[in-house]
Design an enzyme around this catalytic site. Structure first.
Site, short mmCIF file in Angstrom:
data_model
loop_
_atom_site.label_atom_id
_atom_site.label_comp_id
_atom_site.label_asym_id
_atom_site.label_seq_id
_atom_site.Cartn_x
_atom_site.Cartn_y
_atom_site.Cartn_z
N ASP A 234 0.96 -1.22 -0.01
CA ASP A 234 0.16 0.05 -0.06
C ASP A 234 0.83 1.35 -0.15
O ASP A 234 2.05 1.23 0.42
CB ASP A 234 -0.87 -0.13 1.17
CG ASP A 234 -2.14 0.89 1.07
OD1 ASP A 234 -2.24 1.39 -0.13
OD2 ASP A 234 -2.89 1.26 2.16
N LEU B 260 10.07 -20.66 -4.96
CA LEU B 260 9.36 -19.74 -4.50
C LEU B 260 7.94 -19.64 -4.85
O LEU B 260 7.49 -19.78 -6.30
CB LEU B 260 9.70 -18.16 -4.35
CG LEU B 260 8.71 -17.05 -4.01
CD1 LEU B 260 8.65 -16.97 -2.32
CD2 LEU B 260 8.99 -15.73 -4.39
N HIS C 175 2.13 3.53 -8.99
CA HIS C 175 1.79 2.15 -9.41
C HIS C 175 3.20 1.20 -10.12
O HIS C 175 3.66 0.28 -9.93
CB HIS C 175 0.78 1.85 -10.07
CG HIS C 175 -0.39 2.37 -9.31
ND1 HIS C 175 -0.73 1.63 -7.97
CD2 HIS C 175 -1.55 2.87 -9.39
CE1 HIS C 175 -1.88 2.27 -7.49
NE2 HIS C 175 -2.55 3.04 -8.54
C1 IPE Z 1 -5.64 -2.49 -0.05
O1 IPE Z 1 -5.19 -1.32 -0.19
C2 IPE Z 1 -5.42 -3.16 -1.52
C3 IPE Z 1 -4.02 -3.25 -2.07
C4 IPE Z 1 -3.01 -2.87 -1.48
C5 IPE Z 1 -4.10 -3.89 -3.20
P1 IPE Z 1 -6.41 0.01 -0.57
O2 IPE Z 1 -5.65 1.04 -0.51
O3 IPE Z 1 -7.12 -0.36 -1.64
O4 IPE Z 1 -7.20 -0.26 0.93
P2 IPE Z 1 -7.77 1.03 1.76
O5 IPE Z 1 -8.83 1.59 1.01
O6 IPE Z 1 -6.86 2.02 2.30
O7 IPE Z 1 -8.51 0.08 2.95
C1 IPE Z 2 -1.83 0.15 -3.33
O1 IPE Z 2 -1.48 1.70 -3.19
C2 IPE Z 2 -1.87 -0.44 -4.65
C3 IPE Z 2 -3.23 -0.59 -4.95
C4 IPE Z 2 -4.30 -0.50 -4.27
C5 IPE Z 2 -3.60 -1.03 -6.34
P1 IPE Z 2 -2.52 2.83 -3.27
O2 IPE Z 2 -2.90 3.13 -4.58
O3 IPE Z 2 -3.71 2.15 -2.55
O4 IPE Z 2 -1.80 3.94 -2.66
P2 IPE Z 2 -2.51 5.02 -1.68
O5 IPE Z 2 -3.02 4.16 -0.49
O6 IPE Z 2 -3.48 5.76 -2.35
O7 IPE Z 2 -1.25 5.82 -1.45
MG MG Z 3 -4.00 2.46 -0.55
#
Ligand code: IPE
Ligand code: IPE
Ligand code: MG
Length: 248
Positions: A22, A133, A39
């Site tokens: 995240d 892995l 990303h």
């Molecule tokens: C969880 O992160 C999903 C992934 C890392 C793929 P999100 O950014 O979607 O989760 P919330 O919205 O902060 O709970």
């Molecule tokens: C996690 O990073 C990746 C996905 C959920 C695809 P985020 O896109 O949730 O990044 P933040 O949380 O907005 O910083």
């Molecule tokens: Mg996120």
């Protein structure tokens, strides 16, 4: 037994690590870049963490790449993420295969566009005999969705209620046959599960770090593993050292 370059006793090494990757969006925002750049940086980092996992002797690595809820993001971001997955498979598959990585997927593949779905299935087929892995990609994955899907299949199979137990449910999940994660890591400072492995992580140890995913490097990964090695997992029971004291 797996080989490891870490200075941690093998019995203190997690067999299965799951990561909620995240913070890509905030990493990009901090640099005045579009979210997709975050990303992309996150994907580069994933490559490094996969390599480190092989080196550390981890057997199973599950990564949360896209949740069932992430379908609700703006269409440009969803499309961009699908494009990244496509590119990663095109660019990295042979290298991963050479390194002995076996790719698996958990989640709803049927929601992907047929071309991408085909690529994913081919990648799984191509790497199925590797065993260095096991890399389980949670994509279009939700923990509740997984449990609903398992219940539906148990009912279709005519399983009798009295035969349903923990083990049976585990066998109907996407992760059937995979040991539960020993350690779950979440980057970016969020302190929640966000619908990830809600059944399987019942007794996992957690490691939270404020670091955004693109910056979560091998050194910090090592710190997480060292922290894990010092945990005592009690599973609701009494500490083994306390028991020894009371028997003395
Ligand atoms: C969880 O992160 C999903 C992934 C890392 C793929 P999100 O950014 O979607 O989760 P919330 O919205 O902060 O709970
Ligand atoms: C996690 O990073 C990746 C996905 C959920 C695809 P985020 O896109 O949730 O990044 P933040 O949380 O907005 O910083
Ligand atoms: Mg996120």
């Amino acid at each position: 037994m797996p080989e490891s370059t870490l200075n941690i006793p093998l019995d203190k090494l997690p067999r299965h690590i799951a990561i909620i990757m995240d913070g890509n969006g905030r990493w990009a925002l901090q640099r005045g870049l579009p979210r997709l750049a975050g990303h992309k940086a996150g994907t580069e980092n994933l490559r490094r963490i996969i390599r480190a996992s092989v080196e550390f002797g981890i057997q199973y690595l599950t990564i949360y790449a896209f949740s069932t809820e992430n379908w609700g993001r703006p269409p440009e971001e969803v499309q961009g993420l699908m494009g990244i997955v496509q590119d990663v498979i095109d660019r990295e598959l042979e290298e991963l295969n050479r390194e002995g990585v076996q790719l698996r997927h958990i989640g709803r593949l049927e929601r992907l566009e047929p071309r991408l779905r085909g690529k994913v299935l081919k990648a799984i087929e191509r790497t199925k005999n590797n065993d260095r892995l096991i890399l389980i990609v949670a994509f279009s994955y939700g923990g509740r969705d997984e449990i609903v899907w398992a219940i539906q299949r148990m009912m279709k199979d005519g399983i009798l209620p009295e035969n349903v137990d923990d083990e049976m449910v585990s066998r109907y999940l996407y992760t059937a046959g995979v040991p539960d994660p020993d350690l779950v890591i979440r980057t970016s400072g969020e302190l929640r599960i966000s619908n990830f492995l809600i059944w399987q992580a019942a007794y996992s140890e957690w490691y939270f770090t404020p670091t955004y995913w693109p910056d979560f490097n091998k050194d910090e990964y090592r710190l997480a593993l060292e922290a894990f090695a010092h945990r005592e997992r009690r599973y609701g029971k009494v500490s083994s050292s306390e028991l020894q004291e009371s028997n003395a």
